[in-house]
Scaffold this motif. Sequence first.
Motif, short mmCIF file in Angstrom:
data_model
loop_
_atom_site.label_atom_id
_atom_site.label_comp_id
_atom_site.label_asym_id
_atom_site.label_seq_id
_atom_site.Cartn_x
_atom_site.Cartn_y
_atom_site.Cartn_z
N LEU A 229 0.82 -1.21 0.00
CA LEU A 229 0.00 0.00 0.00
C LEU A 229 0.86 1.26 0.00
O LEU A 229 0.54 2.25 -0.67
CB LEU A 229 -0.92 -0.02 1.22
CG LEU A 229 -2.05 1.01 1.25
CD1 LEU A 229 -2.96 0.85 0.04
CD2 LEU A 229 -2.86 0.87 2.53
N ALA A 230 1.97 1.22 0.72
CA ALA A 230 2.88 2.38 0.74
C ALA A 230 3.41 2.68 -0.66
O ALA A 230 3.47 3.84 -1.09
CB ALA A 230 4.03 2.12 1.70
N ILE A 231 3.77 1.63 -1.39
CA ILE A 231 4.28 1.82 -2.76
C ILE A 231 3.17 2.36 -3.67
O ILE A 231 3.40 3.23 -4.50
CB ILE A 231 4.85 0.50 -3.30
CG1 ILE A 231 6.10 0.11 -2.50
CG2 ILE A 231 5.19 0.62 -4.78
CD1 ILE A 231 6.61 -1.27 -2.80
N PHE A 232 1.96 1.85 -3.50
CA PHE A 232 0.84 2.33 -4.31
C PHE A 232 0.62 3.83 -4.07
O PHE A 232 0.46 4.61 -5.01
CB PHE A 232 -0.44 1.57 -3.96
CG PHE A 232 -0.39 0.09 -4.23
CD1 PHE A 232 0.65 -0.48 -4.94
CD2 PHE A 232 -1.39 -0.74 -3.76
CE1 PHE A 232 0.70 -1.84 -5.17
CE2 PHE A 232 -1.36 -2.10 -3.99
CZ PHE A 232 -0.31 -2.66 -4.69
N TYR A 233 0.61 4.23 -2.79
CA TYR A 233 0.41 5.64 -2.47
C TYR A 233 1.52 6.51 -3.05
O TYR A 233 1.28 7.64 -3.51
CB TYR A 233 0.37 5.84 -0.95
CG TYR A 233 -0.91 5.37 -0.29
CD1 TYR A 233 -2.12 5.30 -1.00
CD2 TYR A 233 -0.92 5.01 1.05
CE1 TYR A 233 -3.28 4.88 -0.39
CE2 TYR A 233 -2.09 4.59 1.69
CZ TYR A 233 -3.27 4.52 0.95
OH TYR A 233 -4.42 4.12 1.56
#
Length: 579
Positions: A229-233
């Motif tokens: 999720l961090a990479i997506f954001y």
Amino acid sequence: MNPRKRMVAGRRTKVIPLSLDATFFFERAVQSLDRYHYDKALKYFRRAVEYEPDNPVNHCNMAGILSEMGRYEESNDILNSVLERIDPGMTECHYYLANNYANMELFEAAEASLVTYLENDPDGQFLDEADELLDLLVYELKRPTKLSTIKAKESLYEHDKARELLEAGRFSEAVRLLEDILVQKPDFLAARNNLGLAYYYMGLFDKSVQTIGEVLKAEPGNLHALCNLAIFYQHVNRREDLASLLGLLKKTIPIHPEHVFKLGTTMGIVGEHREAYVHFTRLLRKGELSAEPSLHHFAAVASANIGRFDEAERHWLQARRLDASPAVADFYLGKLAKVRQGEASPPTQYHYHMPFDEQFREWEKHPERISETLKKDPLVRSSFFWALRHGDRRTKMQVIQALGLVADEEVIEALKAFLVDAEEEDDLKRVAVLVLRSIGVEDALAVVFDGRPLMLDARRRSARLPVWDSDWQGVLEQAMERMAGRYDVVQQHDMMTLWVDYLSRVYPDVPKLRNAAGWAAALEYWTAKMHRRSITYAELMDVYGASQGSISRYAGRIDEACGIREKLKLTNRAFQDRI
């Protein structure tokens, strides 16, 4: 009142009180870890536990430090306390216990903890490692281990196959399989996590975030989901969401090497290079994955971004020694030399391949390498699918043409999905249609042009062209530009199909296309004739700036190869018969 005392009192009012809480001590612990001061780190983790005694993450961090220090009994006391008092559902603690017992050579106890882990953990985060530990225990105990079931292996065969598809870059196939698994077993979080990744690799950002959110709703502390999720954001620049998530990830000190690697890579990708440096250095210091050139690349990127250039050079040189194909390491060593001289910024590419633009420049020199690279490297494939969805116009044009060189089911599905995306430019969709036709896709194509859904029939069958040439594209773009606004979408599609049909019939003896305007005018000439539109060479001369002789000559060549005039006669005769 004494003036001196008044001055001191005034100073006291300016003192900022120090906030002593779990976060404060956690940060001190991390700083100590960065300096390899394990005793201090342990002391600070203990204080963090005192401030948040019901937070299992703080306890597990402390257990992990004790385990690294060889203080296995104390580590086990903490892990058992977590299971008995704080969170009995943290089944991974049983796996950590098994590792500690094995290091203490208490193999019976290690076996009991490992069996408990395997029979109760639904996600199987450590299944591969558990298999290795199981082999060791069988050897040491000289008997097989009794297992009634392995909970995470329910649907595991299909899940393993889906992971293989992901690693091979066959993302749409992986999506179908993972979706089927989740219909049968909706609580299979590892499968749901990988489904989120597959959506992300295909450029379907909203679906990927939704899917990862479902994982975190079921298990808020799932490290893989949090990292994904961090990479997506990061990719969509959701800064506030990312900052909140990073606050949690910075407090996490994983025990297992796979989790350390995942967290380190994530921190690097989102720009937290110092955090990434700590995790990668920790892995290399313990000898974990030290034979992997990619790990040395990651450590080098992190080192370069925090100013440790000598370390970065040492890591890239080691990656070069370990990699049979040293081109990637050589590229970054060259980049580092420019960074040292102040001519460039440190690279931030944490994937172990050259940056996207650099790859395209290399492929423009050697186009025969594109197909092989796309078929073999899933990271490159995923970067292409991502660029198809989120790149700029020029990049999307390059990607569409490059994907045509692979022409497998994954590519065909991606291009078909591109055609029905109302947000994409119509000109890019026309190129995608052309590429699909050129690689032999002959069925009807659903497409959204100018916001309207249409079906484009395959009017002609074309032999597959091996490589799409830039000169062929130049002719097509001239025709598309001049015909835009004067011909409808179906007529422009027929022009593109005719061009592919002609090239396919004459290949490999395609004539030199020095006069692109003349060839484009010839294509419009036959497109108008096929749709019973009046057209003259004089009109085409005005539109394209080509001579009548050139247009007539090229129209003749197209007719000679494709037999258009004869087909039109047959069509007119059939039309007259119907009348």
